[in-house]
Design a protein around this motif. Structure first.
Motif, PDB file in Angstrom:
ATOM      1  N   GLU A   1       0.981  -1.352  -0.173  1.00 50.25           N
ATOM      2  CA  GLU A   1      -0.364   0.221  -0.038  1.00 50.25           C
ATOM      3  C   GLU A   1       1.391   1.120   0.315  1.00 50.25           C
ATOM      4  OE1 GLU A   1      -3.483  -0.144   3.708  1.00 50.25           O
ATOM      5  OE2 GLU A   1      -3.770  -1.550   2.281  1.00 50.25           O
ATOM      6  N   GLY A   2       1.009   2.026  -1.190  1.00 49.45           N
ATOM      7  CA  GLY A   2       1.676   3.244  -1.298  1.00 49.45           C
ATOM      8  C   GLY A   2       0.984   4.258  -0.469  1.00 49.45           C
ATOM      9  N   GLU A   3       1.991   5.127   0.202  1.00 46.86           N
ATOM     10  CA  GLU A   3       1.104   5.835   1.081  1.00 46.86           C
ATOM     11  C   GLU A   3       2.573   7.106   1.740  1.00 46.86           C
ATOM     12  OE1 GLU A   3      -1.194   4.452   4.279  1.00 46.86           O
ATOM     13  OE2 GLU A   3      -1.836   3.101   3.425  1.00 46.86           O
ATOM     14  N   LEU A   4       1.797   8.794   1.374  1.00 48.75           N
ATOM     15  CA  LEU A   4       1.887   9.606   1.806  1.00 48.75           C
ATOM     16  C   LEU A   4       1.987   9.331   2.934  1.00 48.75           C
ATOM     17  CD1 LEU A   4       2.492  12.718   1.238  1.00 48.75           C
ATOM     18  CD2 LEU A   4       0.265  12.938   1.813  1.00 48.75           C
ATOM     19  N   ALA A   5       2.888   9.996   3.924  1.00 47.27           N
ATOM     20  CA  ALA A   5       2.829   9.519   5.549  1.00 47.27           C
ATOM     21  C   ALA A   5       3.366  11.135   5.847  1.00 47.27           C
ATOM     22  CB  ALA A   5       4.404   9.114   5.803  1.00 47.27           C
ATOM     23  N   ILE A   6       2.624  11.338   6.578  1.00 47.13           N
ATOM     24  CA  ILE A   6       3.057  13.123   8.031  1.00 47.13           C
ATOM     25  C   ILE A   6       3.411  12.798   8.838  1.00 47.13           C
ATOM     26  CG2 ILE A   6       1.839  14.721   8.877  1.00 47.13           C
ATOM     27  CD1 ILE A   6      -0.892  13.547   7.158  1.00 47.13           C
ATOM     28  N   VAL A   7       4.646  13.574   9.190  1.00 45.24           N
ATOM     29  CA  VAL A   7       5.281  13.938  10.445  1.00 45.24           C
ATOM     30  C   VAL A   7       5.369  14.710  11.485  1.00 45.24           C
ATOM     31  CG1 VAL A   7       7.363  13.342  11.528  1.00 45.24           C
ATOM     32  CG2 VAL A   7       7.105  12.291   8.857  1.00 45.24           C
ATOM     33  N   ILE A   8       4.436  14.546  12.361  1.00 41.79           N
ATOM     34  CA  ILE A   8       3.864  15.631  13.150  1.00 41.79           C
ATOM     35  C   ILE A   8       5.777  16.388  14.217  1.00 41.79           C
ATOM     36  CG2 ILE A   8       3.293  16.073  15.782  1.00 41.79           C
ATOM     37  CD1 ILE A   8       1.039  15.573  13.305  1.00 41.79           C
ATOM     38  N   GLY A   9       5.589  17.021  13.711  1.00 40.54           N
ATOM     39  CA  GLY A   9       6.813  18.368  14.376  1.00 40.54           C
ATOM     40  C   GLY A   9       6.471  18.853  15.515  1.00 40.54           C
ATOM     41  N   LYS A  10       4.670  19.102  15.990  1.00 41.46           N
ATOM     42  CA  LYS A  10       5.397  20.005  17.669  1.00 41.46           C
ATOM     43  C   LYS A  10       3.137  19.444  17.772  1.00 41.46           C
ATOM     44  CE  LYS A  10       2.650  24.455  18.464  1.00 41.46           C
ATOM     45  NZ  LYS A  10       2.464  25.805  17.713  1.00 41.46           N
ATOM     46  N   GLU A  11       3.603  18.953  18.935  1.00 45.98           N
ATOM     47  CA  GLU A  11       2.785  18.626  20.212  1.00 45.98           C
ATOM     48  C   GLU A  11       1.888  18.830  20.101  1.00 45.98           C
ATOM     49  OE1 GLU A  11       2.460  17.379  25.003  1.00 45.98           O
ATOM     50  OE2 GLU A  11       3.744  15.984  23.594  1.00 45.98           O
ATOM     51  N   GLY A  12       0.799  18.162  19.981  1.00 49.18           N
ATOM     52  CA  GLY A  12      -1.380  19.288  20.391  1.00 49.18           C
ATOM     53  C   GLY A  12      -1.877  18.112  20.316  1.00 49.18           C
ATOM     54  N   ARG A  13      -2.881  18.923  21.138  1.00 46.82           N
ATOM     55  CA  ARG A  13      -4.125  18.140  21.327  1.00 46.82           C
ATOM     56  C   ARG A  13      -5.483  18.974  20.713  1.00 46.82           C
ATOM     57  NH1 ARG A  13      -7.941  17.215  25.868  1.00 46.82           N
ATOM     58  NH2 ARG A  13      -8.722  15.276  26.080  1.00 46.82           N
ATOM     59  N   ASN A  14      -6.423  18.331  20.544  1.00 48.40           N
ATOM     60  CA  ASN A  14      -7.964  19.106  19.624  1.00 48.40           C
ATOM     61  C   ASN A  14      -7.655  20.351  18.674  1.00 48.40           C
ATOM     62  OD1 ASN A  14      -9.253  17.552  21.043  1.00 48.40           O
ATOM     63  ND2 ASN A  14      -9.146  19.147  23.126  1.00 48.40           N
ATOM     64  N   ILE A  15      -6.803  19.772  17.943  1.00 47.40           N
ATOM     65  CA  ILE A  15      -6.435  21.014  16.169  1.00 47.40           C
ATOM     66  C   ILE A  15      -6.856  21.417  15.642  1.00 47.40           C
ATOM     67  CG2 ILE A  15      -4.274  21.276  15.066  1.00 47.40           C
ATOM     68  CD1 ILE A  15      -2.476  19.165  16.586  1.00 47.40           C
ATOM     69  N   SER A  16      -7.262  22.650  15.578  1.00 51.87           N
ATOM     70  CA  SER A  16      -8.398  23.077  14.342  1.00 51.87           C
ATOM     71  C   SER A  16      -7.408  22.848  13.347  1.00 51.87           C
ATOM     72  CB  SER A  16      -8.562  24.472  14.751  1.00 51.87           C
ATOM     73  OG  SER A  16      -7.158  24.818  14.067  1.00 51.87           O
ATOM     74  N   LYS A  17      -8.686  22.148  12.284  1.00 46.35           N
ATOM     75  CA  LYS A  17      -7.861  22.257  10.864  1.00 46.35           C
ATOM     76  C   LYS A  17      -7.213  23.548  10.514  1.00 46.35           C
ATOM     77  CE  LYS A  17     -11.609  19.765   9.223  1.00 46.35           C
ATOM     78  NZ  LYS A  17     -13.362  19.364   9.089  1.00 46.35           N
TER      79      LYS A  17
END
Length: 291
Positions: free
Chosen positions: A129-145
Motif C-alpha cells: 500500500e503506497g502511502e503519503l506519510a505525515i510527520v508531526i513536529g509540534k505536539e498538540g491536542r484538539n487541533i483545528s483544521k
C-alpha cells in the motif's frame, strides 16, 4: 518554521553520522545526484531532531541513512479507506470520518531495507500500500483544521505492508476486519528517504504517488484523490488525543492494491516494491520470507 527543507540523516565522507538539509531540487535531482555520487547537504546541529537546529556548512553525503528511527517515532497512526478510487475498488461506501488504526513503532524500516516476512504472514496474501506519510513536529491536542499545518514537520514516502488474510479472512480475523495485527509486523512500514517540509510542498495535495512491483506499475494516483486531506487528518486524530512530536500518520493508499484485482497478484518472496511520491523520493524494499 523549520530550519530545513528536506531533512535527512546521512554518513559523511569522514564516516560520521549527521543530520542535514539535502541540497536537491526534486526527486529526479536526488536520483541523478545519487547516481553520480554528487549529493550534498547543509549540516544541521542540535539535540532534538524536531527542535531548533543550527545550519552549518554544505558537506558531501557518502550514504543516506534512515531519517527516522524508532526512538524518534512514538507511534504510527494509519488511515484506512481514504482514496476515493480505492474505496470503490473495495466495494465500500466513503466513511463519514477518517478510519483510524495503529501500527507500533517497531514497524519502522529504512527506505532501502529488506522487509522480513514472518512465517505467520507468508500464506499468499501479502500486499503493498503506497502511502503519503505525515510527520508531526509540534505536539498538540484538539487541533483545528486551520492550525493543522503548524503541527506538521513534513512528509515522506511510505509503504503500509499488509497481510490480507489476517485482516479480512473470517477464519483468522473473525467477523469484523481487523487491521492492527495484520499490518503491525516488524518493519511493515518503510519510510524515507527524507522528510520534506510544508514550505516545499504545502499540504501535499499536489503530489503524484506511484507503486511498482518488480518494475511493473500497480498504483498511480494524485494525492488530491484523498477523501480526507492532511488538515482533516491531523485535526481528527488529535481530538481528545495528544499527537506527540514524531508521530507518523499514514494517510491511506490509492487504488491498485493486489487485493482489489480480479485475480489478486499478491507479493511473493523476493519481490521488490518501490513507492515513489513526487518531491518526496522513494522507498524500495525487497520482501524476504523468513525461514
Amino acid at each position: 518554521m523549520a530550519s530545513w527543507s528536506r531533512l535527512v540523516r546521512f554518513q559523511a565522507a569522514d564516516g560520521a553520522e549527521r543530520l542535514g538539509d539535502l541540497l536537491v531540487e526534486d526527486e529526479q535531482d536526488l536520483a541523478n545526484k545519487l547516481q553520480n555520487n554528487d549529493l550534498q547537504a547543509v549540516e544541521l546541529q542540535g539535540a532534538n531532531l524536531f527542535g531548533p537546529l543550527t545550519r552549518g556548512n554544505a558537506v558531501g553525503v557518502q550514504k543516506l541513512l534512515p531519517v527516522l528511527r524508532k526512538s524518534d517515532v512514538p507511534i504510527i497512526r494509519c488511515i484506512g479507506l481514504n482514496y476515493m478510487k480505492h474505496i470503490q475498488e473495495g466495494g465500500r461506501n466513503p466513511p463519514p470520518y477518517p478510519s483510524v488504526f495503529i501500527k507500533p513503532n517497531t514497524c519502522l524500516a529504512g527506505f532501502s531495507e529488506d522487509i522480513p516476512i514472518p512465517e505467520i504472514a507468508q500464506e499468499g496474501t501479502l500486499d503493498y500500500e503506497g502511502e503519503l506519510a505525515i510527520v508531526i513536529g509540534k505536539e498538540g491536542r484538539n487541533i483545528s483544521k486551520e492550525a493543522a499545518l503548524e503541527h506538521v514537520a513534513g512528509y515522506c514516502t511510505s509503504n503500509d505492508v499488509s497481510n490480507r488474510a489476517w485482516q479480512r479472512d473470517p477464519a483468522k480475523a473473525g467477523g469484523v476486519p481487523q487491521w492492527c495485527f495484520s499490518k503491525g509486523f516488524d518493519k511493515f512500514a518503510p519510510l524515507g528517504p527524507m522528510v520534506v517540509s510544508p514550505s516545499v510542498v504545502g499540504n501535499a495535495s499536489g503530489l503524484q504517488l506511484q507503486t511498482l512491483v518488480n518494475g511493473e506499475e500497480r498504483q498511480n494516483s494524485p494525492t488530491n484523490d484523498l477523501l480526507f486531506g492532511v488538515e482533516d487528518l491531523v485535526s481528527f486524530c488529535s481530538q481528545g488525543t495528544t499527537l506527540e512530536v514524531g508521530t507518523v500518520i499514514l494517510t491511506g493508499t490509492p487504488s491498485g492494491v493486489a487485493m482489489g484485482m480480479k485475480e489478486p497478484n499478491y507479493l511473493k518472496n523476493g519481490d521488490v516494491v518501490e513507492v515513489k511520491i513526487s518531491q518526496l523520493g522513494s522507498v524500495k524494499n525487497t520482501m524476504v520470507f523468513e525461514k
